[in-house]
Write an enzyme that holds these catalytic residues in place. Structure first.
Site, short mmCIF file in Angstrom:
data_model
loop_
_atom_site.label_atom_id
_atom_site.label_comp_id
_atom_site.label_asym_id
_atom_site.label_seq_id
_atom_site.Cartn_x
_atom_site.Cartn_y
_atom_site.Cartn_z
N GLU A 147 0.56 -1.14 -0.63
CA GLU A 147 0.25 -0.42 -0.21
C GLU A 147 0.86 1.49 0.18
O GLU A 147 0.41 2.59 -0.39
CB GLU A 147 -1.20 0.11 1.55
CG GLU A 147 -2.14 -1.08 1.01
CD GLU A 147 -2.97 -1.11 0.28
OE1 GLU A 147 -2.87 -0.36 -0.92
OE2 GLU A 147 -2.90 -2.70 -0.70
N HIS A 150 2.32 2.08 -3.39
CA HIS A 150 1.26 3.16 -5.05
C HIS A 150 0.81 4.30 -4.18
O HIS A 150 0.21 4.80 -5.39
CB HIS A 150 0.01 2.10 -4.12
CG HIS A 150 -0.96 1.20 -4.50
ND1 HIS A 150 -1.00 0.94 -6.01
CD2 HIS A 150 -1.93 -0.43 -4.33
CE1 HIS A 150 -1.63 -0.18 -6.12
NE2 HIS A 150 -1.81 -0.62 -5.08
N GLU A 225 -0.71 -2.49 -9.78
CA GLU A 225 -1.16 -3.37 -9.28
C GLU A 225 0.68 -4.48 -8.96
O GLU A 225 1.18 -5.03 -7.73
CB GLU A 225 -2.22 -4.99 -9.48
CG GLU A 225 -3.47 -4.35 -8.68
CD GLU A 225 -3.27 -4.21 -6.90
OE1 GLU A 225 -3.29 -4.37 -6.03
OE2 GLU A 225 -2.93 -2.68 -6.68
#
Length: 293
Positions: A147, A150, A225
């Site tokens: 995360e 990202h 991803e």
């Protein structure tokens, strides 16, 4: 995961609202009746609405995410688990060179986490209670690294820019096609058009074209991803990232995340067909990590 559907519902809602505002102010009628179509003026209006709608969605993303899942931001750790969670996020953020995100926990049985926010230094990382209960700390650490990657990759802003460009063409094409259809229906009568029929046609076209545009957004989402998995492997270790993904795969079920933020989660493979998936299949993600080793 990150960026795509805090947009889809939020972005579609914002675009519908902007379309209604344009209708009420008469800008649509003005563009419609300006001697044929004033394509340059229409394109400028579409760009302002499209980019504006996308960045409004981005600005609302943290607030909407918190409200959608009932996430509770950790301001003062209440126990050892919350202390560890804050420390792990801070360590990854420092390694990635970004500001400390807000960290939140939300009640959900599925193993999931998501990140969102306006910028690299104003972000939110949230994890489900199911993730904390069903993964060991090494696996949770890898998910947090995913995360944080990202956020560090600027996925949120990139998604907003991509969505803004697509919005622009959706708005532009909906009005061009809508004008042609409405004029054909009205028999090209002088002074006709720009009324409720034209407005209805444009709204339907925006919805249909918007859904088609979402296929491009989903494709980008799947690609990022793989990048986030690679970043999680760098931050927490390749074995931990693979272990976390395999744990998700072994207990994969229907996500309880609201549709608006499912694409921001670590798990969940999107729609019923690959073109509509926000995430690649976990087996492909694991294979990519092993191949990179």
């Amino acid at each position: 995961m990150l960026r795509i559907v805090l947009f889809v519902l939020t972005n579609l809602a914002v675009m519908a609202l902007l379309t209604i505002v344009v209708k009420l102010t008469g800008l649509d009628v003005y563009a419609y009746r300006r001697g044929g179509l004033n394509l340059s003026g229409l394109l400028v209006m579409a760009a302002v609405m499209g980019m504006g709608g996308s960045f409004i969605s981005l600005a609302m993303s943290k607030w909407m995410a918190k409200m959608s899942v009932g996430a509770q931001v950790i301001t003062q750790p209440r126990n050892a688990e919350e202390q560890w969670l804050l420390a792990a996020v801070r360590a990854h953020a420092d390694k990635a060179g970004i500001g400390m995100p807000e960290v939140a926990i939300y009640d959900g049985p599925e193993m999931n986490a998501f990140a969102t926010g306006m910028s690299k230094n104003s972000s939110l990382v949230a994890v489900s209670t199911g993730l904390l209960r069903n993964m060991d700390r090494q696996q949770v650490d890898a998910v947090l690294g995913h995360e944080i990657t990202h956020v560090a990759n600027g996925d949120m802003v990139t998604m907003a820019l991509l969505q803004g460009v697509l919005n622009t063409f959706v708005i532009f094409l909906a009005r061009v096609i809508g004008t042609l259809v409405d004029r054909a229906i009205s028999g090209n009568r002088d002074g006709g058009g720009g009324g409720l029929a034209y407005f209805a046609i444009v709204m339907v076209l925006q919805l249909v074209l918007g859904l088609l545009a979402s296929l491009i957004v989903m494709a980008f989402s799947r690609w990022r991803e793989f990048r986030a998995d690679a970043g999680g492997a760098r931050l927490a270790g390749r074995a931990a990232m693979i272990s976390a993904l395999e744990r998700l795969d072994a207990n994969h079920g229907e996500s309880t995340l609201p549709k608006a933020i499912q694409a921001f989660g670590i798990s969940g493979e999107g729609g019923i067909a690959r073109l509509f998936m926000s995430h690649p299949p976990i087996a492909e993600r694991v294979a990519a990590l092993r191949a990179a080793a």
